[in-house]
Design an enzyme around this catalytic site. Structure first.
Site, PDB file in Angstrom:
ATOM      1  N   LYS A 218      -1.959  -4.614  -3.366  1.00  0.00           N
ATOM      2  CA  LYS A 218      -3.250  -5.137  -3.822  1.00  0.00           C
ATOM      3  C   LYS A 218      -4.429  -4.407  -3.191  1.00  0.00           C
ATOM      4  O   LYS A 218      -4.295  -3.679  -2.214  1.00  0.00           O
ATOM      5  CB  LYS A 218      -3.330  -6.645  -3.562  1.00  0.00           C
TER       6      LYS A 218
ATOM      7  N   ARG B 159       6.378 -12.055  -3.225  1.00  0.00           N
ATOM      8  CA  ARG B 159       6.277 -11.456  -4.565  1.00  0.00           C
ATOM      9  C   ARG B 159       5.849  -9.998  -4.394  1.00  0.00           C
ATOM     10  O   ARG B 159       4.721  -9.714  -3.977  1.00  0.00           O
ATOM     11  CB  ARG B 159       5.265 -12.246  -5.402  1.00  0.00           C
TER      12      ARG B 159
END
Length: 279
Positions: A218, A252
């Site tokens: 991210k 995740r």
């Protein structure tokens, strides 16, 4: 349906499978069913406990897609994977109809970035009887990164929101044993908010539910290190290790094998010399 959460290996790895043209990291790579199936089986071989299939990008600024388009993307992949593997399949969606059809096709978990706040979502999730992950997001994907603010502190406000959504879910008939919480790294949070949330992650343990985290590749990693998507693995692994030390139990990720290895080292340390060699 059996509640796999009770038997799930911890730490558990959730492999990300975006069957979209525009997801931030792997958009367009697996938007053909045969390619998606190959990637899912590869992640399972690498140690994924759950495969999270999404047909609508939730990156900042992402446009919404129709129910029909989302179904066309995800259902063939779920059906194919269900035939080839007994892995837990998670459907990453906020739409009630997609939840229903995905579970009918073989999904065993719902992963909703909107924490079942969408029209009919909470009733549908309760009706399916499968485990649900409730995530915190400030705003919605198109606008969530436009000056997010947490006057009372990001950890406090995220915790309050998740507690409220858990209460709503239980009132709707979803068993507490079927709930997972996700603080929503990158969803309506600045770089500082994300790292404050990571530092205070242990406070979410007071809710008493498994904590899922998604920081893989991210922008919080990229902005901190000043690197592009292809150079975010080391930072992603460091974030996963810190999250596990603070109590997270489901991760995740895009990079399954590498994350599994990093978390096995943490497990070995936590087990004080009794490392698990496989799972």
């Amino acid at each position: 349906m059996n509640n796999f959460l009770k038997e799930l290996h911890r730490p558990a790895i959730m492999g990300i499978l975006n069957v979209t043209p525009d997801s931030f990291s792997d958009g367009g790579q697996y938007n053909r069913p045969e390619l998606a199936l190959q990637q899912a089986l590869r992640m399972i071989d690498e140690g994924a406990d759950i495969i999270d299939i999404g047909g609508e990008s939730t990156r900042p600024g992402a446009d919404a897609v129709s129910v029909d388009e989302e179904l066309e993307r995800v259902i063939p992949v779920i059906e194919s994977l269900r035939k080839d593997s007994d892995v837990v399949i998670s459907i990453d969606t906020s739409k009630a109809v997609v939840m229903r059809e995905a579970v009918h096709a073989g999904a065993g978990m719902i992963n909703d970035v909107a924490a079942l706040a969408g029209e009919g979502a909470i009733e549908m999730a309760a009706a399916t009887g499968v485990p649900v992950c409730l995530m915190h997001m400030q705003g919605e994907p198109r606008t969530m990164q436009q000056s997010p603010e947490y006057p009372r502190g990001v950890v406090q406000e995220v915790m309050e929101y998740l507690l409220q959504r858990v209460e709503v879910a239980e009132r709707a008939g979803i068993s507490r044993d079927n709930l997972v919480i996700d603080p929503g790294f990158g969803f309506g949070k600045t770089l500082q908010h994300n790292f404050q949330l990571l530092e205070g992650l242990a406070e979410l343990q007071s809710i008493g539910l498994p904590v899922l985290v998604g920081m893989s590749r991210k922008s919080m990693i990229g902005k901190l290190l000043g690197v592009g998507l292809e150079d975010r693995l080391a930072g992603s692994l460091a974030a996963a290790v810190l999250a596990m030390e603070r109590g997270a139990s489901i991760f995740r990720v895009h990079d399954v094998a590498e994350t599994r290895q990093a978390l096995m080292v943490v497990s070995a340390c936590q087990d004080q010399g009794n490392p698990v060699t496989n799972h």
